[in-house]
Design an enzyme around this catalytic site. Structure first.
Site, PDB file in Angstrom:
ATOM      1  N   TYR A 139       0.850  -1.194   0.000  1.00 55.64           N
ATOM      2  CA  TYR A 139       0.000   0.000   0.000  1.00 55.64           C
ATOM      3  C   TYR A 139       0.884   1.242   0.000  1.00 55.64           C
ATOM      4  O   TYR A 139       1.628   1.490   0.950  1.00 55.64           O
ATOM      5  CB  TYR A 139      -0.882  -0.034   1.249  1.00 55.64           C
ATOM      6  CG  TYR A 139      -2.070   0.899   1.262  1.00 55.64           C
ATOM      7  CD1 TYR A 139      -2.326   1.794   0.230  1.00 55.64           C
ATOM      8  CD2 TYR A 139      -2.957   0.870   2.334  1.00 55.64           C
ATOM      9  CE1 TYR A 139      -3.422   2.635   0.265  1.00 55.64           C
ATOM     10  CE2 TYR A 139      -4.058   1.709   2.382  1.00 55.64           C
ATOM     11  CZ  TYR A 139      -4.283   2.592   1.350  1.00 55.64           C
ATOM     12  OH  TYR A 139      -5.375   3.422   1.391  1.00 55.64           O
ATOM     13  N   LYS A 164      -1.540  -1.276  -4.130  1.00 57.18           N
ATOM     14  CA  LYS A 164      -2.631  -0.337  -3.880  1.00 57.18           C
ATOM     15  C   LYS A 164      -2.053   1.061  -3.731  1.00 57.18           C
ATOM     16  O   LYS A 164      -1.111   1.268  -2.951  1.00 57.18           O
ATOM     17  CB  LYS A 164      -3.401  -0.729  -2.617  1.00 57.18           C
ATOM     18  CG  LYS A 164      -4.618   0.149  -2.353  1.00 57.18           C
ATOM     19  CD  LYS A 164      -5.373  -0.311  -1.115  1.00 57.18           C
ATOM     20  CE  LYS A 164      -6.610   0.559  -0.900  1.00 57.18           C
ATOM     21  NZ  LYS A 164      -7.348   0.203   0.324  1.00 57.18           N
TER      22      LYS A 164
END
Length: 309
Positions: A139, A164
């Site tokens: 992320y 992400k």
């Protein structure tokens, strides 16, 4: 090009909240209802105990119970991913719990507070990803911003299936997607991801996390269908009528990223309550009423049953 090793579903992904009862305790029945609602509305996976699930405020016991509930309710129908992160010791403890409970993978959140050089970031994500054989998604946001070299290095780790992005630098994202290619599933994790998804979709992102899906999942699906089929007129209408008006409320206060989801869920009759844990604050009444008007308008103009079977 590194050959893709593991699968991760494309589309809209569900991020349940952490419901709290009147005494401030985790409400397991409400959590189960939230998860079932997302699965019933065909979201592609469940991400449990992540940002919208108030990861920052959960005890170890609450974390385990949330994961166990998600695995039980999902019952193999969709994959379940757990949030892990914080300091490295804490993150490794959570990956061990996730593996014991039987989730399919985890979303690795940024390290706690510290700013690190690229080798340190790579070591953090590598250590967590390699601690189990579960799928992992890295992320990018806040204090975890990668260079292309770091992303290519992490792409060599077979457990890592996705990337992400919650940073929003499109020049950087183009570089990642064009060089790393389909080794990763590319996942839009920007705040209120529907707002930015057309830009991400154009460069190869086919997944996103949808806060809106917790209370208006059919709007999320209608949005994504319009985007993927090129229905620009309907897409523009959804922006004007629903997405941008809600986004304007969301930007009114810090912490509304979570609190506004719970408010929306209460408005549509889902039993999660409006309580959030410190340092977050609940939605103010003026904003709650405004959100209710938008949701009522959305449900009238785009009736759930008339859009999808």
């Amino acid at each position: 090009m590194i050959e893709k090793r593991r699968a991760f579903p494309q589309g809209i992904h569900g991020f349940p909240v952490a419901p709290f009862d009147a005494t401030g305790k985790l409400d397991i029945d409400a959590l189960a209802s939230n998860i079932q609602f997302l699965i019933d509305h065909r979201l592609k996976s469940i991400f449990i105990a992540c940002g919208s699930g108030e990861f920052h405020a959960l005890s170890r016991d609450e974390y385990r119970v949330m994961l166990e509930t998600a695995v039980s309710v999902a019952a193999g129908r969709v994959p379940v991913y757990a949030g892990v992160g914080g300091n490295i010791s804490h993150a490794l403890e959570l990956t061990a719990i996730a593996e014991q409970v039987g989730v399919d993978g985890y979303l690795i959140l940024p390290p706690y507070l510290v700013q690190a050089e690229q080798p340190g970031l790579a070591h953090y994500y590598r250590t967590i990803a390699e601690s189990t054989d579960l799928n992992a998604i890295i992320y990018q946001r806040d204090n975890a911003i990668f260079t292309l070299n770091t992303v290519c290095e992490l792409a060599k780790i077979p457990q890592i299936v996705g990337f992400k992005d919650g940073y929003g630098n499109m020049e950087l994202n183009i570089e990642f997607t064009k060089v790393v290619g389909d080794r990763f599933e590319w996942f839009n994790g920007m705040p209120f991801a529907e707002v930015t998804m057309p830009f991400y979709y154009a460069i190869g992102y086919r997944s996103y996390s949808s806060a809106l899906s917790n209370y208006l999942p059919h709007i999320s699906r209608l949005f994504y269908q319009s985007l993927s089929t090129g229905n620009q007129n309907l897409l523009d209408e959804l922006y004007r009528e629903v997405i941008l008006p809600i986004h304007r409320i969301r930007k009114q206060r810090k912490g509304y990223a979570v609190a506004l989801i719970k408010a929306g869920m209460e408005i549509v009759g889902l039993p999660v309550g409006r309580s959030v844990r410190a340092p977050l604050t609940s939605v103010e009444e003026e904003h709650y009423r405004e959100l209710a008007r938008i949701i009522e308008h959305a449900m009238t103009k785009y009736p759930r049953d008339s859009i999808f079977d």
